[in-house]
Design a protein around this motif. Structure first.
Motif, PDB file in Angstrom:
ATOM      1  N   GLU A   1     -35.739   0.225   7.751  1.00 55.17           N
ATOM      2  CA  GLU A   1     -36.030   1.616   7.416  1.00 55.17           C
ATOM      3  C   GLU A   1     -36.631   1.635   6.011  1.00 55.17           C
ATOM      4  OE1 GLU A   1     -35.794   4.104   9.445  1.00 55.17           O
ATOM      5  OE2 GLU A   1     -34.888   2.927  11.056  1.00 55.17           O
ATOM      6  N   THR A   2     -37.754   2.291   5.861  1.00 61.13           N
ATOM      7  CA  THR A   2     -38.474   2.203   4.588  1.00 61.13           C
ATOM      8  C   THR A   2     -37.731   2.850   3.421  1.00 61.13           C
ATOM      9  OG1 THR A   2     -39.746   4.163   5.228  1.00 61.13           O
ATOM     10  CG2 THR A   2     -40.757   2.019   5.628  1.00 61.13           C
ATOM     11  N   ASP A   3     -36.730   3.680   3.708  1.00 58.75           N
ATOM     12  CA  ASP A   3     -35.966   4.283   2.615  1.00 58.75           C
ATOM     13  C   ASP A   3     -34.696   3.502   2.289  1.00 58.75           C
ATOM     14  OD1 ASP A   3     -34.623   4.874   4.933  1.00 58.75           O
ATOM     15  OD2 ASP A   3     -34.345   7.012   4.512  1.00 58.75           O
ATOM     16  N   SER A   4     -34.554   2.293   2.871  1.00 57.79           N
ATOM     17  CA  SER A   4     -33.384   1.459   2.604  1.00 57.79           C
ATOM     18  C   SER A   4     -33.459   0.883   1.194  1.00 57.79           C
ATOM     19  CB  SER A   4     -33.310   0.299   3.599  1.00 57.79           C
ATOM     20  OG  SER A   4     -33.245   0.766   4.931  1.00 57.79           O
ATOM     21  N   PRO A   5     -32.317   0.666   0.529  1.00 58.63           N
ATOM     22  CA  PRO A   5     -32.328  -0.042  -0.753  1.00 58.63           C
ATOM     23  C   PRO A   5     -33.005  -1.397  -0.571  1.00 58.63           C
ATOM     24  CG  PRO A   5     -30.166   0.920  -0.330  1.00 58.63           C
ATOM     25  CD  PRO A   5     -30.952   1.078   0.930  1.00 58.63           C
ATOM     26  N   TRP A   6     -33.961  -1.704  -1.429  1.00 58.01           N
ATOM     27  CA  TRP A   6     -34.821  -2.858  -1.179  1.00 58.01           C
ATOM     28  C   TRP A   6     -34.059  -4.176  -1.132  1.00 58.01           C
ATOM     29  CZ3 TRP A   6     -35.499  -7.148  -4.213  1.00 58.01           C
ATOM     30  CH2 TRP A   6     -35.073  -7.063  -5.543  1.00 58.01           C
ATOM     31  N   ARG A   7     -33.102  -4.367  -2.033  1.00 62.72           N
ATOM     32  CA  ARG A   7     -32.432  -5.666  -2.089  1.00 62.72           C
ATOM     33  C   ARG A   7     -31.593  -5.911  -0.839  1.00 62.72           C
ATOM     34  NH1 ARG A   7     -30.535  -9.098  -7.144  1.00 62.72           N
ATOM     35  NH2 ARG A   7     -29.300 -10.670  -6.064  1.00 62.72           N
ATOM     36  N   ALA A   8     -30.804  -4.926  -0.444  1.00 63.03           N
ATOM     37  CA  ALA A   8     -29.990  -5.073   0.763  1.00 63.03           C
ATOM     38  C   ALA A   8     -30.872  -5.259   1.992  1.00 63.03           C
ATOM     39  CB  ALA A   8     -29.094  -3.854   0.930  1.00 63.03           C
ATOM     40  N   ALA A   9     -32.002  -4.548   2.031  1.00 59.66           N
ATOM     41  CA  ALA A   9     -32.918  -4.667   3.161  1.00 59.66           C
ATOM     42  C   ALA A   9     -33.520  -6.069   3.244  1.00 59.66           C
ATOM     43  CB  ALA A   9     -34.027  -3.624   3.052  1.00 59.66           C
ATOM     44  N   MET A  10     -33.856  -6.667   2.096  1.00 60.06           N
ATOM     45  CA  MET A  10     -34.430  -8.012   2.106  1.00 60.06           C
ATOM     46  C   MET A  10     -33.395  -9.050   2.553  1.00 60.06           C
ATOM     47  SD  MET A  10     -37.581  -7.580   1.446  1.00 60.06           S
ATOM     48  CE  MET A  10     -37.481  -5.903   2.128  1.00 60.06           C
ATOM     49  N   VAL A  11     -32.129  -8.830   2.220  1.00 66.70           N
ATOM     50  CA  VAL A  11     -31.072  -9.724   2.698  1.00 66.70           C
ATOM     51  C   VAL A  11     -30.940  -9.603   4.213  1.00 66.70           C
ATOM     52  CG1 VAL A  11     -28.588 -10.191   2.668  1.00 66.70           C
ATOM     53  CG2 VAL A  11     -29.794  -9.730   0.530  1.00 66.70           C
ATOM     54  N   ASP A  12     -30.910  -8.371   4.716  1.00 64.01           N
ATOM     55  CA  ASP A  12     -30.794  -8.157   6.164  1.00 64.01           C
ATOM     56  C   ASP A  12     -31.965  -8.792   6.898  1.00 64.01           C
ATOM     57  OD1 ASP A  12     -28.459  -6.747   5.787  1.00 64.01           O
ATOM     58  OD2 ASP A  12     -29.411  -4.764   5.952  1.00 64.01           O
ATOM     59  N   ARG A  13     -33.165  -8.594   6.355  1.00 65.61           N
ATOM     60  CA  ARG A  13     -34.341  -9.165   7.004  1.00 65.61           C
ATOM     61  C   ARG A  13     -34.301 -10.694   6.986  1.00 65.61           C
ATOM     62  NH1 ARG A  13     -39.298 -11.237   4.820  1.00 65.61           N
ATOM     63  NH2 ARG A  13     -40.873 -11.342   6.475  1.00 65.61           N
ATOM     64  N   ALA A  14     -33.919 -11.259   5.863  1.00 66.21           N
ATOM     65  CA  ALA A  14     -33.859 -12.719   5.754  1.00 66.21           C
ATOM     66  C   ALA A  14     -32.860 -13.292   6.750  1.00 66.21           C
ATOM     67  CB  ALA A  14     -33.480 -13.119   4.329  1.00 66.21           C
ATOM     68  N   ASP A  15     -31.706 -12.666   6.863  1.00 70.48           N
ATOM     69  CA  ASP A  15     -30.696 -13.140   7.812  1.00 70.48           C
ATOM     70  C   ASP A  15     -31.199 -13.032   9.254  1.00 70.48           C
ATOM     71  OD1 ASP A  15     -28.894 -13.735   5.801  1.00 70.48           O
ATOM     72  OD2 ASP A  15     -27.814 -11.842   5.960  1.00 70.48           O
ATOM     73  N   ALA A  16     -31.874 -11.917   9.566  1.00 71.88           N
ATOM     74  CA  ALA A  16     -32.393 -11.717  10.918  1.00 71.88           C
ATOM     75  C   ALA A  16     -33.499 -12.718  11.233  1.00 71.88           C
ATOM     76  CB  ALA A  16     -32.917 -10.290  11.074  1.00 71.88           C
ATOM     77  N   MET A  17     -34.399 -12.954  10.269  1.00 75.71           N
ATOM     78  CA  MET A  17     -35.477 -13.919  10.488  1.00 75.71           C
ATOM     79  C   MET A  17     -34.926 -15.325  10.669  1.00 75.71           C
ATOM     80  SD  MET A  17     -38.790 -12.928   8.203  1.00 75.71           S
ATOM     81  CE  MET A  17     -39.690 -14.261   8.989  1.00 75.71           C
ATOM     82  N   ARG A  18     -33.930 -15.677   9.871  1.00 78.89           N
ATOM     83  CA  ARG A  18     -33.325 -17.000  10.008  1.00 78.89           C
ATOM     84  C   ARG A  18     -32.721 -17.166  11.396  1.00 78.89           C
ATOM     85  NH1 ARG A  18     -27.848 -18.957   6.966  1.00 78.89           N
ATOM     86  NH2 ARG A  18     -27.864 -21.153   7.613  1.00 78.89           N
ATOM     87  N   ALA A  19     -32.055 -16.132  11.884  1.00 84.80           N
ATOM     88  CA  ALA A  19     -31.437 -16.203  13.206  1.00 84.80           C
ATOM     89  C   ALA A  19     -32.484 -16.380  14.300  1.00 84.80           C
ATOM     90  CB  ALA A  19     -30.611 -14.944  13.461  1.00 84.80           C
ATOM     91  N   VAL A  20     -33.589 -15.631  14.209  1.00 88.50           N
ATOM     92  CA  VAL A  20     -34.639 -15.727  15.219  1.00 88.50           C
ATOM     93  C   VAL A  20     -35.332 -17.079  15.161  1.00 88.50           C
ATOM     94  CG1 VAL A  20     -36.901 -14.811  15.900  1.00 88.50           C
ATOM     95  CG2 VAL A  20     -35.018 -13.240  15.391  1.00 88.50           C
ATOM     96  N   LEU A  21     -35.646 -17.544  13.962  1.00 90.00           N
ATOM     97  CA  LEU A  21     -36.328 -18.832  13.819  1.00 90.00           C
ATOM     98  C   LEU A  21     -35.441 -19.993  14.247  1.00 90.00           C
ATOM     99  CD1 LEU A  21     -38.068 -18.207  10.374  1.00 90.00           C
ATOM    100  CD2 LEU A  21     -39.195 -18.383  12.597  1.00 90.00           C
ATOM    101  N   THR A  22     -34.147 -19.864  14.051  1.00 88.33           N
ATOM    102  CA  THR A  22     -33.223 -20.907  14.491  1.00 88.33           C
ATOM    103  C   THR A  22     -33.096 -20.902  16.012  1.00 88.33           C
ATOM    104  OG1 THR A  22     -31.968 -20.748  12.427  1.00 88.33           O
ATOM    105  CG2 THR A  22     -30.860 -21.781  14.285  1.00 88.33           C
ATOM    106  N   ALA A  23     -33.069 -19.707  16.603  1.00 91.93           N
ATOM    107  CA  ALA A  23     -32.969 -19.598  18.058  1.00 91.93           C
ATOM    108  C   ALA A  23     -34.259 -20.048  18.745  1.00 91.93           C
ATOM    109  CB  ALA A  23     -32.648 -18.159  18.455  1.00 91.93           C
TER     110      ALA A  23
END
Length: 221
Positions: free
Chosen positions: A70-92
Motif C-alpha cells: 500500500e503506497t501509504d504504508s510506512p516505508w521502512r516497514a513496507a520494505m521489510v515486508d517486501r524483502a521477506d515476501a520476495m525472499r520467500a518467493v525466490l526460495t520457493a
C-alpha cells in the motif's frame, strides 16, 4: 469417458511453474509444458504465442505471489515486508532468480509491483533519485542473499556446524576465519538465514540516514 479439462492460459502458466520448480528454467518448453498438461505442444499455441511469451507470463506469475504494498504504508516497514515476501518467493521458485528482472516485455503484475514500491518510497519522503538508489540496492541485497542461500554447500537441515567442523582450518594459517568459526558457528546453532534480517537492517539504516540528509538539505535551501 471423462471430459478433458480445456486448456487455458491459467492452466498453462501453472503447469509451466510446476515444470520450472521441478527441473529449473531450462526445462521449460512448449513441449514439456504440454506434456505436463497431457496435451500436444501445438495446442498451447492457441493460448500462448511461444516460449518467450510463456517466460514473460512466468515472470508475471511469480510477481503475483508477492503481495502488493500500500503506497501509504510506512516505508521502512513496507520494505521489510517486501524483502521477506520476495525472499520467500525466490526460495520457493529458484528459477525466478534469473528471470524476474530479465524480461523485455514485463507484464502487469511486474509493473504494478515496481510502481507500488516506488510509490511507498516517494510517499515516504524519498526524492526520485534516492528512491531509485534505494530500490536498486534493496533488490541487489535480496537477490544476492537468496542466491547465496540457495547455493550454500550445506542445507539448513545439515547446518553450518557440520560443514565448519569438516573444514578443520588451521588457526595459524587462517586466524580470522578460525576465530569466526569458533566463536560464532561451532556449537552456537548458527543459521545463515538469520543474517538476512540483520543485513537488511544495515541497508535500511543507511537509507534512513540518506533520507534525513536529503530532508536537511531541502530545508537549508
Amino acid at each position: 469417458m471423462a471430459r478433458r479439462t480445456p486448456l487455458s492460459r491459467e492452466r498453462i502458466i501453472a503447469a509451466a511453474m510446476q515444470v520450472a520448480d521441478e527441473g529449473g528454467l531450462a526445462a521449460v518448453s512448449m513441449r514439456s509444458v504440454g506434456k505436463a498438461l497431457g496435451a500436444e505442444a501445438m495446442s498451447l499455441y492457441h493460448h500462448v504465442a511461444g516460449k518467450e511469451e510463456l517466460l514473460d507470463l512466468l515472470a508475471d506469475a511469480a510477481f503475483e505471489e508477492i503481495p502488493l504494498l500500500e503506497t501509504d504504508s510506512p516505508w521502512r516497514a513496507a520494505m521489510v515486508d517486501r524483502a521477506d515476501a520476495m525472499r520467500a518467493v525466490l526460495t520457493a521458485h529458484p528459477w525466478a532468480l534469473g528471470l524476474l528482472e530479465s524480461r523485455t516485455n514485463p507484464g502487469q503484475a511486474v509493473m504494478r509491483h515496481h510502481d507500488r514500491v516506488l510509490g511507498v518510497l516517494r510517499n515516504g519522503g524519498f526524492d526520485l533519485a534516492l528512491a531509485a538508489h534505494a530500490y536498486s540496492v534493496l533488490d541487489a541485497y535480496i537477490y544476492g542473499f537468496v542466491l547465496t542461500e540457495l547455493t550454500l554447500p550445506f542445507t539448513p537441515d545439515e547446518g553450518a556446524d557440520a560443514f565448519a567442523e569438516g573444514l578443520e582450518l588451521p588457526a595459524d594459517e587462517y586466524p580470522h576465519l578460525a576465530e569466526m568459526l569458533e566463536q560464532m558457528v561451532l556449537g552456537h546453532d548458527y543459521e545463515f538465514g538469520d543474517e538476512f534480517g540483520y543485513g537488511l537492517e544495515l541497508v535500511l539504516d543507511q537509507l534512513e540516514l540518506r533520507l534525513a540528509a536529503q530532508r536537511a538539505g531541502a530545508e537549508a535551501r
